[in-house]
Design a protein around this motif. Structure first.
Motif, PDB file in Angstrom:
ATOM      1  N   PRO A 154      -5.342   6.458 -13.029  1.00  0.00           N
ATOM      2  CA  PRO A 154      -5.265   7.879 -12.641  1.00  0.00           C
ATOM      3  C   PRO A 154      -6.177   8.167 -11.448  1.00  0.00           C
ATOM      4  N   SER A 155      -5.646   8.922 -10.482  1.00  0.00           N
ATOM      5  CA  SER A 155      -6.434   9.293  -9.297  1.00  0.00           C
ATOM      6  C   SER A 155      -7.056  10.662  -9.529  1.00  0.00           C
ATOM      7  N   ILE A 156      -8.381  10.736  -9.440  1.00  0.00           N
ATOM      8  CA  ILE A 156      -9.042  12.017  -9.756  1.00  0.00           C
ATOM      9  C   ILE A 156      -8.830  13.060  -8.664  1.00  0.00           C
ATOM     10  N   PRO A 200      -1.282   8.744   3.507  1.00  0.00           N
ATOM     11  CA  PRO A 200      -2.543   9.090   2.835  1.00  0.00           C
ATOM     12  C   PRO A 200      -3.100  10.453   3.256  1.00  0.00           C
ATOM     13  N   GLY A 201      -3.762  11.097   2.303  1.00  0.00           N
ATOM     14  CA  GLY A 201      -4.436  12.365   2.596  1.00  0.00           C
ATOM     15  C   GLY A 201      -4.282  13.397   1.495  1.00  0.00           C
ATOM     16  N   PHE A 202      -3.174  13.297   0.752  1.00  0.00           N
ATOM     17  CA  PHE A 202      -2.946  14.342  -0.252  1.00  0.00           C
ATOM     18  C   PHE A 202      -2.249  13.785  -1.494  1.00  0.00           C
ATOM     19  N   GLY A 203      -2.496  14.422  -2.619  1.00  0.00           N
ATOM     20  CA  GLY A 203      -1.759  14.087  -3.838  1.00  0.00           C
ATOM     21  C   GLY A 203      -0.471  14.909  -3.865  1.00  0.00           C
ATOM     22  N   GLY A 204       0.387  14.608  -4.834  1.00  0.00           N
ATOM     23  CA  GLY A 204       1.581  15.422  -5.053  1.00  0.00           C
ATOM     24  C   GLY A 204       2.713  15.234  -4.060  1.00  0.00           C
ATOM     25  N   VAL A 240      -1.362   3.663  -9.362  1.00  0.00           N
ATOM     26  CA  VAL A 240      -2.162   4.875  -9.199  1.00  0.00           C
ATOM     27  C   VAL A 240      -1.258   6.067  -9.532  1.00  0.00           C
ATOM     28  N   ALA A 241      -1.811   7.006 -10.293  1.00  0.00           N
ATOM     29  CA  ALA A 241      -1.015   8.202 -10.624  1.00  0.00           C
ATOM     30  C   ALA A 241      -1.949   9.410 -10.604  1.00  0.00           C
ATOM     31  N   GLY A 242      -1.696  10.321  -9.686  1.00  0.00           N
ATOM     32  CA  GLY A 242      -2.559  11.504  -9.579  1.00  0.00           C
ATOM     33  C   GLY A 242      -1.880  12.704 -10.223  1.00  0.00           C
ATOM     34  N   SER A 243      -0.968  13.312  -9.472  1.00  0.00           N
ATOM     35  CA  SER A 243      -0.338  14.553  -9.964  1.00  0.00           C
ATOM     36  C   SER A 243       0.538  14.303 -11.193  1.00  0.00           C
ATOM     37  N   SER A 244       1.086  13.084 -11.326  1.00  0.00           N
ATOM     38  CA  SER A 244       1.948  12.840 -12.511  1.00  0.00           C
ATOM     39  C   SER A 244       1.106  12.715 -13.779  1.00  0.00           C
TER      40      SER A 244
HETATM   41  C1  DX5 Z   1      -3.275   9.813  -1.271  1.00  0.00           C
HETATM   42  C2  DX5 Z   1      -4.111   9.062  -2.294  1.00  0.00           C
HETATM   43  C3  DX5 Z   1      -3.365   8.850  -3.586  1.00  0.00           C
HETATM   44  C4  DX5 Z   1      -2.977  10.156  -4.269  1.00  0.00           C
HETATM   45  C5  DX5 Z   1      -2.004   9.862  -5.379  1.00  0.00           C
HETATM   46  O1  DX5 Z   1      -3.921   9.764  -0.028  1.00  0.00           O
HETATM   47  O2  DX5 Z   1      -4.489   7.807  -1.804  1.00  0.00           O
HETATM   48  O3  DX5 Z   1      -4.196   8.078  -4.470  1.00  0.00           O
HETATM   49  O4  DX5 Z   1      -4.128  10.756  -4.812  1.00  0.00           O
HETATM   50  O5  DX5 Z   1      -1.616  11.120  -5.885  1.00  0.00           O
HETATM   51  P1  DX5 Z   1      -0.111  11.306  -6.411  1.00  0.00           P
HETATM   52  O6  DX5 Z   1       0.027  10.317  -7.558  1.00  0.00           O
HETATM   53  O7  DX5 Z   1      -0.076  12.744  -6.853  1.00  0.00           O
HETATM   54  O8  DX5 Z   1       0.790  10.992  -5.264  1.00  0.00           O
END
Ligand code: DX5
Ligand code: ZN
Length: 217
Positions: A6-8, A140-144, A194-198
């Motif tokens: 999980p990505s915080i 890279p830069g944002f989640g979701g 890696v899973a952030g928003s999910s």
């Molecule tokens: C984006 C980050 C990813 C992101 C993943 O720059 O490197 O790790 O947080 O987030 P989701 O799973 O929501 O795409």
């Protein structure tokens, strides 16, 4: 064994230790930290001080993804703060072999990251030295963000090279991973997801973590 990280970045930072508890209960294997400097990527997140704080509250391995200019100057600080894995962007490091071996000498696992438009072929001379490759499936830069489907071929390419050359590096995917695509990504040869928003945007964070974990087991 396949692992969920999980990505915080997408977590509720006002309740970070509770959010970490939830993913631990859900069976998370690794905690992914997205470090951004507002230069290499158009966003700013956090530094070693947050890794240090989280280090005290979880036993899970901490996987630090450096989306920063000149990552060499911060490797020591992040390892000192408690990072177990450090990944640096191929696009940003001039002396990749030296950086990878330096991370390892300092006691952490060393990974190299490639952005969606960076070919796997740019890694040909480093794969035998790296502990893992982090394949960005979003910019890279944002989640979701939405998973970039063409990056699946890069997972397949890396798995094939690993097989053909008898190499040991692990393959990690990062960005837009959901319950819809995780099985296909796993079948392509990916080891770490890696899973952030999910995970963190769901009402039940633990259940969301477990659901992803069950899909790769
Ligand atoms: C984006 C980050 C990813 C992101 C993943 O720059 O490197 O790790 O947080 O987030 P989701 O799973 O929501 O795409
Ligand atoms: Zn990341």
């Amino acid at each position: 064994m396949k692992k969920i990280a999980p990505s915080i970045l997408s977590a509720d930072f006002s309740n970070l230790s509770q959010q970490l508890r939830y993913v631990e209960i859900g069976g998370a294997d690794i905690i992914h930290f997205d470090v951004m400097d507002g230069k290499f990527v158009p966003n700013i997140t956090f530094g070693p001080v947050v890794v240090k704080a989280v280090r005290k509250t979880t036993k899970l391995p901490i996987d630090v993804h450096l989306m920063i200019e000149n990552p060499d100057s911060f490797i020591e600080d992040f390892i000192e703060a408690g990072a177990d894995f450090i990944s640096v962007h191929q696009e940003e490091v001039a002396h990749l072999h030296r950086t990878i071996t330096r991370i390892q000498e300092l006691g952490a696992k060393a990974g190299v990251v490639i952005n969606p438009a960076t070919p796997v072929s740019t890694l040909s001379e480093i794969l035998e030295f790296a502990d893992f490759v982090l394949v960005m499936s979003v910019n890279p830069g944002f989640g979701g963000q939405k998973f970039i489907a063409s990056t699946l071929n890069k997972i397949k390419q890396l798995a094939q090279i690993r097989e053909e050359k008898g190499l040991k590096f692990e393959i990690e995917i990062d960005g837009g991973v959901t319950t819809e695509n995780i099985k296909e990504i796993s079948n392509a040869g990916c080891d770490i997801f890696v899973a952030g928003s999910s995970v963190f945007s769901k009402d039940n964070i633990s259940a969301a973590t477990t659901e992803l974990k069950n899909l790769i087991s």
